[in-house]
Design a protein around this motif. Structure first.
Motif, PDB file in Angstrom:
ATOM      1  N   PHE A  53      -6.639   5.281  -6.135  1.00 39.85           N
ATOM      2  CA  PHE A  53      -5.480   5.520  -7.003  1.00 39.85           C
ATOM      3  C   PHE A  53      -5.672   5.001  -8.436  1.00 39.85           C
ATOM      4  N   GLU A  72      -5.838   7.483 -11.693  1.00 39.05           N
ATOM      5  CA  GLU A  72      -4.753   7.445 -12.666  1.00 39.05           C
ATOM      6  C   GLU A  72      -5.217   6.958 -14.031  1.00 39.05           C
ATOM      7  N   GLN A  73      -6.170   6.033 -14.024  1.00 40.15           N
ATOM      8  CA  GLN A  73      -6.489   5.345 -15.277  1.00 40.15           C
ATOM      9  C   GLN A  73      -7.827   5.724 -15.888  1.00 40.15           C
ATOM     10  N   LEU A  85       0.851  -1.193   0.000  1.00 37.19           N
ATOM     11  CA  LEU A  85       0.000   0.000   0.000  1.00 37.19           C
ATOM     12  C   LEU A  85       0.886   1.243   0.000  1.00 37.19           C
ATOM     13  N   PHE A  86       0.377   2.331  -0.598  1.00 39.00           N
ATOM     14  CA  PHE A  86       1.122   3.595  -0.584  1.00 39.00           C
ATOM     15  C   PHE A  86       1.021   4.187   0.812  1.00 39.00           C
ATOM     16  N   THR A  87       2.157   4.303   1.482  1.00 34.13           N
ATOM     17  CA  THR A  87       2.124   4.666   2.898  1.00 34.13           C
ATOM     18  C   THR A  87       1.789   6.137   3.113  1.00 34.13           C
ATOM     19  N   ASP A  88       1.877   6.948   2.050  1.00 34.33           N
ATOM     20  CA  ASP A  88       1.561   8.374   2.225  1.00 34.33           C
ATOM     21  C   ASP A  88       0.108   8.685   1.871  1.00 34.33           C
ATOM     22  N   ARG A 148      -7.766  -2.614  -3.821  1.00 34.99           N
ATOM     23  CA  ARG A 148      -7.087  -1.761  -4.795  1.00 34.99           C
ATOM     24  C   ARG A 148      -6.750  -2.559  -6.059  1.00 34.99           C
TER      25      ARG A 148
END
Ligand SMILES: Nc1ncnc2c1ncn2[C@@H]1O[C@H](COP(=O)(O)OP(=O)(O)O)[C@@H](O)[C@H]1O
Ligand SMILES: [Mg+2]
Lengths: 269, 265
Positions: A109, A113-114, A97-100, A158
């Motif tokens: 996300f 993005e897509q 996972l993106f920690t920020d 996700r």
């Protein structure tokens, strides 16, 4: 060639791969049909993660061919590879996972993005995916506030955000409590049925594997050792598989890392 | 004896080829980065976020350091100028030293320690925890989504921070020179205005800052991107960022200063 067969999702032919001079995979032949749930088992460091990397085009084989839904994966340009990857989901061993970003933003996300979906639509989709893994209530949390099992479930939400045709799972059960294992196992099966996706599961967990998989592939020595139905595993006499099934510490997969004679080493040389 | 010589030569050779390999890797990395730069310039929100983390959060250390350096320059400069009876030139001396030299250089050194080390650690950790791999699997290029915004933020922040450093330094020199020592306020400012050339001095300083920002930014994202995915790997990558950035800044400063030298005219 099998790759032109529209019912085939993945076709590996004589795939070899080495890190530097160390051969990891030594001629893998493997065909996986659309809609199948296939488990890949094998010892630690046997090249299972590497095999997933080859399928997704993250690694290139030193020889042999990798065909995914008719595409020659190792020879795709970046643009075509990314186009293909939009239809592949991958669950990483530790979630990645993106920690920020919050749980919500992690699942949002891929949409942001897509797609060009409006934010209101994205919000509905994200909450729906989180609801499916039982974590809608956790959408404001940061990844650092999640337990291992929860993080894996968010990562799963996700990974399936864009409803991929193919899901790759890298040890989805490892390090989880039995309850989370059950939840993830049921989710994998449900996603497979509901969306008709093909699933490839790298795992050590034999019980869960036998419950989930249509087919079990056992890797050994960088090759496909056996390719069998779950029922066959329960009965097989194959010592390698028995070691796995019965959890024996020693067997064809040795307990000891290769070493010089213990007594000699203790006495000093 | 010859055996030892050969061994020494061989290890020197390995060291050299190792360094060259890494330099080649860095060059290829920079090339790939340039190719995605345009795409990420359009995503301003990502760059603004990094500007905040790298630039805005370095503001206080830069301003305070500038103030102190300016004060020291004022004291030192006053001592020297006194011997020639031209203490009212203090403003010029301080401003030129700051704008042309100390502003860009000290800012870059502080930036490497304060912001770039954090960027390296952050990228290294994202790699070690497979966040970059996950992004790549989601068909999002980590180079344009993660790396390029951080690189661009360094290039943009550096001149701004250097300007703030210089302004703080001039204020520091004014406090010491005018308020404490008692140099004439009007002379301090008017001489400075008359002698600092915007086109030459300010542009030279600006150019230095942009070059330093590019170098420091590139080093920090490169070291992070290729950090070994372990605790020691990230620790040593962070150290390398600070050391290599600092040395590069000082070397580039020499080169640029020589190139900008306009003789005795
Ligand atoms: N980036 C790499 N560089 C060198 N060796 C690697 C790298 N990644 C994995 N390996 C090695 O390749 C072997 C296979 O790795 P992997 O595919 O991760 O095994 P598994 O997933 O079956 O445990 C391991 O022995 C591992 O140490
Ligand atoms: Mg693995």
């Amino acid at each position: 060639m099998a790759s032109s067969d529209p019912s085939v999702m993945i076709d590996l032919n004589g795939v070899r791969f080495s890190y530097a001079d160390r051969p990891i995979l030594q001629g893998i032949d493997l065909t996986i049909k659309k809609g199948e749930i296939v488990a890949i088992m094998g010892g630690s460091g046997g090249g299972k993660t590497t095999l997933l990397g080859l399928m997704a085009g993250r690694l290139k084989p030193s020889s042999g061919s990798v065909t995914l839904d008719g595409f020659d994966v190792p020879h795709l340009g970046k643009k075509d590879l990314y186009a293909l990857r939009r239809r592949i989901g991958m669950l990483f061993q530790f979630g990645a996972l993106f920690t920020d970003l919050t749980v919500f933003d992690n699942v949002a996300f891929p949409y942001r993005e897509q797609t060009d979906l409006p934010e209101a639509m994205i919000q509905a989709l994200v909450l729906m995916k989180l609801e499916a893994v039982g974590l809608r209530g956790a959408h404001r949390l940061m990844p650092s506030e999640l337990s291992g099992g929860m993080a894996r479930r968010v990562a799963l939400a996700r990974a399936v955000a864009l409803d991929p045709a193919l899901m790759l799972y890298d040890e989805p059960f490892t390090g989880l409590d039995p309850i989370s294992v059950g939840i993830i196992g049921r989710l994998i099966k449900r996603l497979n049925r509901a969306l008709g996706m093909t699933s490839i599961i790298v795992t050590h967990d034999l019980n869960e594997t036998l419950r989930l998989a249509d087919r079990v592939i056992v890797l050994s020595g960088g090759k496909v050792h056996r390719d069998m139905a779950p029922d066959e595993i329960r009965e097989t006499e194959d010592p390698f598989i028995r070691q796995f099934a019965d959890g024996l510490p020693d067997g064809p997969v040795p307990f000891h890392y290769p070493a010089e004679d213990y007594l000699t080493e203790l006495m000093g040389s | 004896m010859t055996g030892r010589m050969a061994a020494i030569l061989e290890s020197l050779g390995h060291l050299l080829t190792g360094r060259l390999d890494r330099l080649g890797l860095a060059a290829r990395f920079a090339g790939a980065l340039v190719l995605v730069l345009w795409m990420s310039i359009r995503r301003t929100s990502l760059i603004i976020r990094e500007l905040y983390f790298s630039g805005v959060r370095s503001l206080s250390i830069i301003a305070v350091s500038g103030l102190f350096v300016g004060m020291v320059l004022a004291v030192q400069g006053y001592e020297v100028l006194q011997r020639y009876g031209s203490t009212e030139s203090l403003g010029v001396i301080v401003a030129l030293s700051l704008v042309r030299e100390l502003g860009p250089v000290v800012t870059a050194l502080l930036f490497a320690g304060r912001a770039s080390s954090a960027v390296t650690a952050e990228i290294g950790l994202m790699r070690a925890t497979e966040q970059l791999a996950a992004m790549d699997m989601m068909a999002v290029d980590p180079l344009s989504r993660v790396i390029a915004p951080r690189f661009l933020a360094a290039i943009v922040s550096m001149p701004l921070l250097a300007a703030i450093f210089s302004v703080a330094g001039i204020i520091g020199a004014w406090i010491i020179g005018v308020q404490l020592i008692g140099i004439d306020d009007g002379a301090f400012w008017s001489q400075m205005q008359a002698s600092v050339d915007v086109r030459i001095d300010v542009l030279d300083g600006l150019l230095k800052s942009i070059v330093f920002g590019t170098a420091v930014g590139l080093i920090s994202v490169f070291e992070g991107y290729f950090a070994a995915p372990t605790a020691e790997g990230i620790a040593s990558a962070t150290t390398r960022t600070v050391v290599i950035s600092s040395l590069s800044v000082l070397m580039l400063d020499l080169v640029l200063t020589v190139m900008m030298f306009r003789g005795l005219s």
